[in-house]
Scaffold this active site. Structure first.
Site, PDB file in Angstrom:
ATOM      1  CB  SER A 132     -10.282  -6.801  38.826  1.00  0.00           C
ATOM      2  OG  SER A 132      -9.133  -6.589  39.516  1.00  0.00           O
ATOM      3  CE1 TYR A 145     -12.143  -2.265  40.778  1.00  0.00           C
ATOM      4  CE2 TYR A 145     -10.655  -3.811  41.368  1.00  0.00           C
ATOM      5  CZ  TYR A 145     -11.425  -2.827  40.337  1.00  0.00           C
ATOM      6  OH  TYR A 145     -10.889  -3.158  39.014  1.00  0.00           O
TER       7      TYR A 145
END
Length: 257
Positions: A132, A145
Site C-alpha cells: 500500500s 496498518y
C-alpha cells in the site's frame, strides 16, 4: 518470462476486489489459479465464473496453507489478503494490533516461507506482494496498518536478495485509493461510506491493478518490475501541515494559568 512459462498461481484475499480481479485476469491466461479467502460462498461464485480452484481458508490458518503449499507447486504467488482497523494508535487495542500483524504481515511471511523455496529450487517463479502507499507515506490514524505494510515492502526487497541468482521475480504493488468494497469492509456497510470514499472520485478499478500485475508477469524473464505505485491521477501523498501548540492543562484537567 511470459505467461506460457507459468502453470499455477495462488491468490489470497481472492473473494472480492483486487483479489477477485487478479484471479479473473490470470484465468484469461490459462493459469490454474488457486483462490484463497474466508468466504466460501463468494469463492464458489468466483469459481463458477472463472474456473478457478476455490479454497475457503483463512490465511492465518498455517496448517491449511502448509497443506496446500505442500501438494501444489506454485509458479505465481499473489499475496493480496489484508485487513485494517483504522484508528489513532493512541486508541488502538491489543486485538487490533494482533489482527493486522497476523493477517497483513505474519501470514505473508509464512506463505512466502512455504512457497518461495520451491520457486528457487525450480529456478522459476514470480511473487506479487500487494502492499500500500501506507507502507511508504504517512497519513493519520492508521499506524498499525502503516507498520505492517512497510514490513511487506521491505520483505519484497529482501526476497530478491535471498533468491539472488535464480529466476524468481518479486513485484511489490503499492495501490493508493482504488474503487473496491474494502471501504465497506473496514468502515461498515453503509451507503455513506461509498459516498465518502468512492462516489464522485476518478479512481482506478480493481481490474486496473490486475492488469498492472499481468504486465509485470508477462515481461521477459530478464526483466523484473520490482515496484509499482498505482494511485488515482487526482491523488497525491504529500502535504505539509503545521499545528499550533495546545493550551497546557493542570492535573485536574483545567486550563493552566
Amino acid at each position: 518470462m511470459p505467461f506460457s512459462d507459468y502453470k499455477t498461481a495462488l491468490v489470497t484475499g481472492a473473494s472480492s476486489g483486487i483479489g477477485a480481479a487478479v484471479v479473473e485476469r490470470l484465468r484469461r491466461e490459462n493459469i490454474e489459479v488457486h483462490a484463497v479467502a474466508r468466504s466460501a460462498a463468494a469463492l464458489q461464485r468466483l469459481a463458477e465464473r472463472t474456473g478457478c480452484i476455490a479454497h475457503a481458508i483463512d490465511v492465518t490458518d498455517r496448517p491449511a496453507i502448509a497443506e496446500l503449499a505442500g501438494r501444489v507447486e506454485f509458479d505465481i504467488l499473489v499475496n493480496n489478503a489484508g485487513v485494517d482497523r483504522p484508528k489513532k494508535f493512541l486508541e488502538a487495542d491489543e486485538s487490533d494490533i494482533d489482527l493486522l500483524v497476523d493477517v497483513n504481515l505474519r501470514a505473508v511471511l509464512h506463505i512466502c516461507r512455504l512457497i518461495v523455496p520451491g520457486m528457487v529450487a525450480r529456478d522459476r517463479g514470480h511473487v506479487i506482494n500487494i502492499s500500500s502507499i501506507a507502507g511508504a507515506y504517512n497519513f493519520g490514524g492508521n499506524s498499525s496498518y502503516h507498520a505492517t505494510k512497510a514490513g511487506v515492502s521491505m520483505l519484497s526487497n529482501q526476497l530478491r536478495i535471498d533468491a539472488f541468482g535464480k529466476r524468481v521475480r518479486v513485484t511489490e504493488i503499492c495501490p493508493g485509493r482504488v474503487a473496491t468494497d474494502i471501504f465497506n469492509h473496514v468502515h461498515g456497510d453503509d451507503p455513506s461510506i461509498r459516498e465518502k470514499f468512492i462516489d464522485g472520485f476518478e479512481l482506478p478499478e480493481a481490474a486496473d491493478i490486475a492488469d498492472a500485475i499481468a504486465f509485470a508477469i508477462s515481461a521477459p524473464v530478464a526483466v523484473n518490475i520490482g515496484h509499482m505505485e498505482i494511485t488515482p491521477t487526482l491523488q497525491v501523498m504529500g502535504g505539509l501541515q503545521t499545528a499550533r501548540p495546545q493550551p497546557k492543562t493542570d492535573p485536574s484537567g483545567e486550563p493552566g494559568s
